[in-house]
Design an enzyme around this catalytic site. Structure first.
Site, PDB file in Angstrom:
ATOM      1  N   SER B 164     -29.173 -28.766 -14.257  1.00  0.00           N
ATOM      2  CA  SER B 164     -28.721 -27.807 -13.260  1.00  0.00           C
ATOM      3  C   SER B 164     -27.993 -28.556 -12.137  1.00  0.00           C
ATOM      4  CB  SER B 164     -29.930 -27.022 -12.744  1.00  0.00           C
ATOM      5  OG  SER B 164     -29.541 -25.870 -12.059  1.00  0.00           O
ATOM      6  N   ARG B 234     -35.355 -16.478  -2.891  1.00  0.00           N
ATOM      7  CA  ARG B 234     -36.039 -17.126  -4.010  1.00  0.00           C
ATOM      8  C   ARG B 234     -36.207 -16.167  -5.187  1.00  0.00           C
ATOM      9  NH1 ARG B 234     -36.716 -21.936  -6.386  1.00  0.00           N
ATOM     10  NH2 ARG B 234     -38.809 -22.262  -7.195  1.00  0.00           N
ATOM     11  N   ASP B 331     -29.247 -19.598 -21.577  1.00  0.00           N
ATOM     12  CA  ASP B 331     -28.911 -19.918 -20.184  1.00  0.00           C
ATOM     13  C   ASP B 331     -27.632 -19.187 -19.812  1.00  0.00           C
ATOM     14  OD1 ASP B 331     -28.239 -21.004 -17.736  1.00  0.00           O
ATOM     15  OD2 ASP B 331     -28.308 -23.091 -18.403  1.00  0.00           O
ATOM     16  N   HIS B 364     -32.149 -20.289 -18.162  1.00  0.00           N
ATOM     17  CA  HIS B 364     -31.777 -21.537 -17.502  1.00  0.00           C
ATOM     18  C   HIS B 364     -32.988 -22.459 -17.322  1.00  0.00           C
ATOM     19  CE1 HIS B 364     -29.586 -24.261 -14.985  1.00  0.00           C
ATOM     20  NE2 HIS B 364     -30.372 -24.056 -13.957  1.00  0.00           N
ATOM     21  N   ASP B 365     -34.142 -21.875 -17.062  1.00  0.00           N
ATOM     22  CA  ASP B 365     -35.361 -22.670 -16.851  1.00  0.00           C
ATOM     23  C   ASP B 365     -35.733 -23.545 -18.043  1.00  0.00           C
ATOM     24  OD1 ASP B 365     -36.346 -22.552 -14.345  1.00  0.00           O
ATOM     25  OD2 ASP B 365     -37.871 -21.032 -14.724  1.00  0.00           O
TER      26      ASP B 365
END
Lengths: 406, 406
Positions: B164, B234, B331, B364-365
């Site tokens: 990232s 967040r 992602d 994405h994680d």
């Protein structure tokens, strides 16, 4: 993006239109909503375009998405800079041809564009409802629309048509009032709101409720409204309406009114400026509490649970209409697999179903944009519904179906 | 999700670790950042794991993502409930094998976990910088890291590794200091932040700046911090770290601690509860201004403009390292096509490039989650870098490379 080359809609305009109001459920006979609470009187703001046929069999109910309103086509005034939100689809000679059908579009229950919602006066207190307004569902919205359709003397709609949250209402109509729907057109929609879609709505709601000017929903008497929270909520929404491809095509990394990055926290990029603009513009026309209510209604939507004991196949067992289901390739809010799942469940019930996935790079918003292919598909479907209607009562001449315009 | 069946990382732990601090650029020799402003002294918080070889040729610089920190592996204290953020990858016998390599991980410039950032004391005023802190870039972060690497006496890194925003730093390192990088591992990253990624960051920043407690960034002396804005920011981030598939698997439409929907605005669904929890938890560990700075650095990242006059091929013409580029199927923040584009540009320069797209449903994680395949790929790449390093100086025995653990 080849499907969008023709941005000039052929066909005519419905011209000048008028917002009307229908009020019902006055105490002592209020509307009882799904939560068990009651509300009344209830007003729906609505508009109609075209002429209702003598047999009253050419009515098309258009259902709007999250922040839409009753103003689907035409102009309120000759000086209006823009027509209604679906003017590219509705009008003489257009996909929903007002030379042939009678269009009804009402603002949803819980909305803020003339229909009863949290910003309306609570007759019990004389003050705006705020959070005293009952949380409503897609089913409640549809129940209110049915009261309007009854009031107009229409016993069976030629079609119900809508995209996104409008599509949810379409699906709800088709199983809640199966005898009243001949055709149902669901665009970019779903039988149940996904975790991803709920997530975006929840963050948007949190942005509103984090704004100190929201005051627990009781802000109507205060000069400051929760505008900053509502603007952030709208910005979140606008991201979900586009797609990666659409954003690249529309903005990429182009800078806004500057030759180089600012090295501060102003809007450097066009996409930032666009989102800020969308947020600011929205607060002038929309009520923050209504945003909470309509997003919650969408999140609660689960046709399978509400009508099928958890099964989509069982839910659609109640349906008697023909379906047209349309999805868009780049829509990641209500992706094609969700439309395909409903189509499968419809087909397992032996229903008349057409499904089209349209190649479109514009993301979820594609259903709202002028698209000649979408117009043609909807036009053909409505033509077929009219033929079916005629076939059922072949001996009665129908003066309302002569094509006009186009 | 078959790639995640093994959630127990084989290999050992680096054990107890310590956060260290390196301070440089003290006036009159401050660090001049890309905006042209100067800052000094600059402190970087960092940690190291494993042993630096006598030849100092086994150092792997690990670069963290947006809200990460220097604590990549191990425990500060035996009672810590959780190890560092990439403990599944870093340790004896793991993908980044601390029995063979020396790992360095530093908190980024502009961060809030020990490195100099907007919450640090501005020596000119004796008060926290706030928005007086210069807007920094990925290049500035990397320049600060170079000072640390120089300080450690390392002239060439065995590898730079990150996902990232950490991947952006990897790419920046590889073209900014080509002589100092032998191998570069970019995970789930991009050569330039897309409009979609900028859009999410901008809405998150707007959520923070809309919080009245943000006070133009000057909130450090006040008891109330912009916590609600930061929590919303967040929550937005957390949506982008997952995927539609991941959210369905993790939450679907399951309710949180209730048997039926609430018909109010509490968290009905698990996904809502999860996001609220992530938002609340985050404000305890992160500074709102730092969030503005690191997101802006990511948005500004454009390797092609900064090093290639707008061309990725020209940018990578400066590189001399071997690359490992990894993307993840689900992602949608840094989709595979962006990794493929950088691979193409690297290959056009005749560089040694390996590219792997890993099938993973977690969005994405995925780059942060334990994944045996990812570990094996990185382990093989680092082994190859070590062989290359040995081949260049074959006569010197290297006591630092004996495998431990595993």
């Amino acid at each position: 993006m080849s499907e969008y080359v023709d941005q000039t809609a052929p066909g005519g305009s419905v011209g000048l239109v008028e917002k009307k109001f229908f009020t019902f459920a006055a105490p002592p006979h209020p509307l009882t909503v799904e939560s068990g609470l009651s509300i009344g009187p209830v007003t729906l703001a609505y508009e109609t375009y075209g002429a209702l046929s003598p047999r009253k069999d050419n009515a098309v109910l258009v259902l709007h998405a999250l922040t839409g309103d009753s103003h689907a086509a035409g102009y309120y005034d000759a000086s209006d800079p823009k027509p209604g939100w679906w003017d590219s689809m509705i009008g003489p000679g257009k996909g929903i041809d007002t030379g042939a059908v009678f269009v009804i579009c009402a603002n949803v229950l819980g909305g803020c564009m003339g229909s009863t919602g949290p910003g309306s006066i609570n007759p019990a207190t004389g003050a705006p409802y705020g959070l005293e307004f009952p949380v409503v569902t897609i089913g409640d919205m549809v129940a209110a629309q049915k009261a309007l359709v009854d009031h107009l003397g229409i016993t069976r709609l030629l079609a119900v048509v809508g995209g996104s949250m409008g599509g949810m209402q379409v699906l709800e109509w088709s199983v809640r009032y199966p005898d009243m729907v001949r055709g149902a057109v669901s665009l970019a929609s779903t039988t149940k709101h996904s975790a991803l879609a709920i997530a975006f709505n929840e963050v948007a709601r949190q942005a509103i409720m984090a704004d100190p000017n929201w005051r627990g929903g009781d802000y109507y008497a205060h000069p400051e409204k929760p505008d900053t929270g509502l603007a952030v909520a709208r910005m979140i929404g606008h991201i979900t309406y586009l797609s990666d491809e659409a954003m690249r095509a529309k903005f990429d990394r182009r800078l806004q009114d500057r030759c180089d990055i600012s090295f501060n926290f102003e809007a450097d990029f066009q996409v930032e400026s666009y989102l800020r603009h969308q947020g600011k513009k929205f607060v002038d026309r929309f009520d923050a509490n209504s945003f909470l209510y309509v997003t919650k209604a969408a999140d609660y939507f689960n046709l399978e649970n509400a009508h099928g004991g958890g099964s989509a196949v069982s839910a659609f067992a109640k349906a008697r209409c023909a379906y047209l289901v349309v999805s868009f390739t780049s829509d990641w809010l209500y992706p094609t697999y969700q439309s395909k799942a409903m189509v499968q469940a419809m087909k397992k019930n032996g229903l008349d179903v057409s499904f089209v996935e349209i190649k479109a790079d514009w993301g979820h918003d594609a259903f709202l944009l002028r698209n000649p292919r979408l117009s043609a598909i909807i036009e053909r479907f409505l033509d077929r519904m009219r033929q079916t209607a005629r076939a059922e009562t072949p001996d009665t001449p129908d003066t309302g179906e002569a094509k006009a315009g186009g």
